[in-house]
Motif scaffolding. Structure first.
Motif, mmCIF file in Angstrom:
data_model
loop_
_atom_site.group_PDB
_atom_site.id
_atom_site.type_symbol
_atom_site.label_atom_id
_atom_site.label_comp_id
_atom_site.label_asym_id
_atom_site.label_seq_id
_atom_site.Cartn_x
_atom_site.Cartn_y
_atom_site.Cartn_z
ATOM 1 N N GLU A 20 57.666 20.253 -4.331
ATOM 2 C CA GLU A 20 57.659 20.632 -3.186
ATOM 3 C C GLU A 20 57.358 22.132 -3.319
ATOM 4 O O GLU A 20 57.163 22.615 -4.471
ATOM 5 C CB GLU A 20 59.502 20.773 -2.849
ATOM 6 C CG GLU A 20 59.955 19.707 -2.630
ATOM 7 C CD GLU A 20 61.568 19.735 -2.036
ATOM 8 O OE1 GLU A 20 61.814 18.939 -1.406
ATOM 9 O OE2 GLU A 20 62.034 20.558 -2.591
ATOM 10 N N ALA A 21 57.152 22.951 -1.933
ATOM 11 C CA ALA A 21 56.566 24.247 -2.154
ATOM 12 C C ALA A 21 57.193 24.998 -0.971
ATOM 13 O O ALA A 21 57.675 24.446 0.045
ATOM 14 C CB ALA A 21 55.072 24.317 -1.799
ATOM 15 N N LYS A 22 57.310 26.345 -1.089
ATOM 16 C CA LYS A 22 57.868 27.415 -0.314
ATOM 17 C C LYS A 22 56.885 28.709 -0.166
ATOM 18 O O LYS A 22 56.401 29.270 -1.363
ATOM 19 C CB LYS A 22 59.386 27.569 -0.771
ATOM 20 C CG LYS A 22 60.011 28.608 0.138
ATOM 21 C CD LYS A 22 61.527 28.943 -0.114
ATOM 22 C CE LYS A 22 61.224 29.733 -1.787
ATOM 23 N NZ LYS A 22 62.938 29.751 -1.808
ATOM 24 N N ARG A 23 56.581 29.038 0.764
ATOM 25 C CA ARG A 23 55.732 30.109 1.077
ATOM 26 C C ARG A 23 56.264 31.415 0.474
ATOM 27 O O ARG A 23 57.479 31.688 0.656
ATOM 28 C CB ARG A 23 55.350 30.625 2.421
ATOM 29 C CG ARG A 23 54.174 31.335 2.480
ATOM 30 C CD ARG A 23 53.903 31.223 4.285
ATOM 31 N NE ARG A 23 52.596 31.966 4.512
ATOM 32 C CZ ARG A 23 51.454 31.644 4.295
ATOM 33 N NH1 ARG A 23 51.076 30.375 4.330
ATOM 34 N NH2 ARG A 23 50.568 32.563 4.641
ATOM 35 N N VAL A 24 55.793 32.288 -0.374
ATOM 36 C CA VAL A 24 56.169 33.480 -0.984
ATOM 37 C C VAL A 24 56.427 34.328 0.127
ATOM 38 O O VAL A 24 57.452 35.033 -0.056
ATOM 39 C CB VAL A 24 55.045 33.624 -1.894
ATOM 40 C CG1 VAL A 24 55.575 35.161 -2.765
ATOM 41 C CG2 VAL A 24 54.804 33.245 -3.097
ATOM 42 N N ASP A 25 55.561 34.676 1.054
ATOM 43 C CA ASP A 25 56.056 35.569 1.942
ATOM 44 C C ASP A 25 55.591 34.920 3.420
ATOM 45 O O ASP A 25 54.095 34.814 3.528
ATOM 46 C CB ASP A 25 54.926 36.979 1.755
ATOM 47 C CG ASP A 25 55.280 38.016 2.732
ATOM 48 O OD1 ASP A 25 56.044 37.923 3.785
ATOM 49 O OD2 ASP A 25 54.779 38.895 2.640
ATOM 50 N N VAL A 26 56.460 34.900 4.275
ATOM 51 C CA VAL A 26 56.050 33.975 5.678
ATOM 52 C C VAL A 26 55.143 35.039 6.608
ATOM 53 O O VAL A 26 54.279 34.548 7.362
ATOM 54 C CB VAL A 26 57.320 33.950 6.301
ATOM 55 C CG1 VAL A 26 58.111 32.868 5.810
ATOM 56 C CG2 VAL A 26 58.124 35.399 6.850
ATOM 57 N N ALA A 27 55.005 36.319 6.220
ATOM 58 C CA ALA A 27 54.070 37.246 6.753
ATOM 59 C C ALA A 27 52.891 37.551 6.019
ATOM 60 O O ALA A 27 51.886 38.114 6.297
ATOM 61 C CB ALA A 27 54.751 38.667 7.080
ATOM 62 N N GLY A 28 52.678 36.689 4.839
ATOM 63 C CA GLY A 28 51.532 36.881 4.074
ATOM 64 C C GLY A 28 50.355 36.500 4.720
ATOM 65 O O GLY A 28 50.284 35.683 5.355
#
Length: 326
Positions: A20-28
Motif C-alpha cells: 500500500e502507498a500514501k501520498r507524502v504531501d497531498v499538495a506536493g
C-alpha cells in the motif's frame, strides 16, 4: 494537575499494509509516497512515468536499500529501511529527501535532487563534515586523487580503488602486494618539511617495501583553474565504466569526509612536481614501536634529509614488480 503521557511520534507507515502507498504531501508537486515494501519494510517512493536514461547510479547505504523498480503506470525510485528500529531517523531522512525533490523545476530534476540529498545523507553517516574539509585536508585529498589516477591508468580501476586504503583508517594511504605508499601533499613555497601524523605512517610493514610520495600542490582563490570538485570529477570519470569499482570509489571517497554539496568552488588547486622516497634503514623517522607511555606522536621530517633515499626509477614500475613476484 493532570498528567498526560507523552504523545507517540507519528509513524506514516503504521496504518499501511504491504504493497500500500500514501501520498507524502497531498499538495506536493511530485509523486512522493509512503510505501510498505517486501517483508513489511518502510519505504519512500517517487513515482516516475519512465526511467531516466542513462540510469543514475544509486548510493549504497547501510541498513537502507535504494532501487529503481516497475510500478503501476510506470516506474519508481524507492528508498527502503531494513532495520525497523531506526524508523524515526528514517522518517527524518525521507522528509528531507522529499523537501529537496519538491524544489526541483520538473520531475527529472526532482529525481536528481532526491538522489543528491540521499547521497548527502550517505556522506553524513559515513563521516562527512558539515563545514567541509579544511584547506590542508583538501590539499591532501588532491594529492591522493592525483596518485589514484596514475594507478587507474597503470593497473585499472578495480586494482587502484582496492589499493586506496588510507580513507578507511589504514595506517598507509595505498597498499599493494609487496609495497605500501604514503602520500604527502605540501605547499610549493612551504619550508622543505612534511608532517607525519602518527607513528604508524612510516612504520615498516613486514614483507613489504615502503615508499613516501611527496607532491607539491599549490592553491589560490581564483576564478579559473581546477577546484576540488573538478579533481573529484576527473577521478570519478575513470571509474564510471566499472560498476563494482565505481561503488567502491564512492564509498572510499565518502570516507575522506568529502561531500559534493560543500562549497569548494572558489579555491583552485594546481599539481606540481612529485618526488618518491624509499623508507628504509636510516630514513629520518621515529621508530615504531614507541617506548611504553609514549602515544599520539606527530612530527616533521626534512626533505633534505630524505634526499639519499630518493627513488631513481618509476614508482609505478616498482609496484608492478611486486605483482610480478606474487
Amino acid at each position: 494537575m493532570t498528567w498526560r503521557l507523552p504523545l507517540k511520534p507519528l509513524d506514516p507507515w503504521e496504518k499501511l499494509g504491504s504493497g500500500e502507498a500514501k501520498r507524502v504531501d497531498v499538495a506536493g508537486r511530485f509523486d512522493f509516497f509512503w510505501v510498505v515494501l517486501e517483508a513489511g519494510m518502510p519505504g519512500l517512493m517517487l513515482r516516475l512515468p519512465e526511467l531516466p536514461q542513462p540510469l543514475p547510479r544509486l548510493p549504497k547505504l547501510k541498513n537502507l536499500v535504494t532501487s529503481f523498480r516497475p510500478v503501476s503506470g510506470g516506474s519508481a525510485f524507492v528508498l527502503g529501511l531494513k532495520e525497523r528500529s531506526q524508523v524515526q531517523i528514517f522518517e527524518t531522512l525521507c522528509r528531507d529527501v522529499v523537501e529537496a525533490g519538491e524544489a526541483g523545476a520538473n520531475r527529472n530534476e526532482a529525481l536528481s535532487r532526491a538522489l543528491q540529498r540521499t547521497r548527502r545523507w550517505y556522506h553524513l553517516l559515513r563521516g562527512g563534515k558539515a563545514n567541509g574539509l579544511s584547506v590542508e585536508e583538501q590539499r591532501g585529498l588532491v594529492g591522493e586523487l592525483a596518485f589514484l589516477r596514475e594507478l587507474v591508468s597503470a593497473f585499472g580501476p578495480e586494482t587502484a580503488i582496492e589499493a586506496w586504503t588510507g580513507p578507511t583508517c589504514s595506517a598507509k594511504d595505498f597498499e599493494f602486494i609487496g609495497s605500501c605508499i604514503e602520500v604527502k601533499a605540501r605547499r610549493v613555497a612551504a619550508k622543505p618539511f612534511v608532517s607525519i601524523s602518527s607513528e604508524d605512517q612510516l612504520a615498516d610493514v613486514q614483507g613489504n617495501r615502503l615508499y613516501l610520495r611527496v607532491v607539491n600542490v599549490a592553491s589560490a582563490v581564483l576564478p579559473e583553474g581546477q577546484s576540488l570538485h573538478d579533481h573529484v570529477r576527473m577521478t570519478a570519470d575513470m571509474f564510471e565504466a566499472e560498476g563494482a569499482a565505481f561503488e567502491a570509489w564512492e564509498e572510499t571517497l565518502g570516507s575522506t569526509g568529502y561531500d559534493p554539496e560543500n562549497d569548494y568552488d572558489d579555491r583552485r588547486w594546481l599539481l606540481g612536481t612529485a618526488n618518491d622516497y624509499e623508507v628504509k634503514g636510516g630514513f629520518p623517522r621515529i621508530a615504531s614501536p614507541l617506548e611504553n607511555g609514549v602515544e599520539n606522536v606527530r612530527y616533521s621530517i626534512s626533505l633534505d634529509a630524505c634526499e639519499p633515499f630518493k627513488l631513481d626509477g618509476d614508482l609505478i614500475d616498482v609496484i608492478r614488480k611486486g605483482f610480478d613476484h606474487e
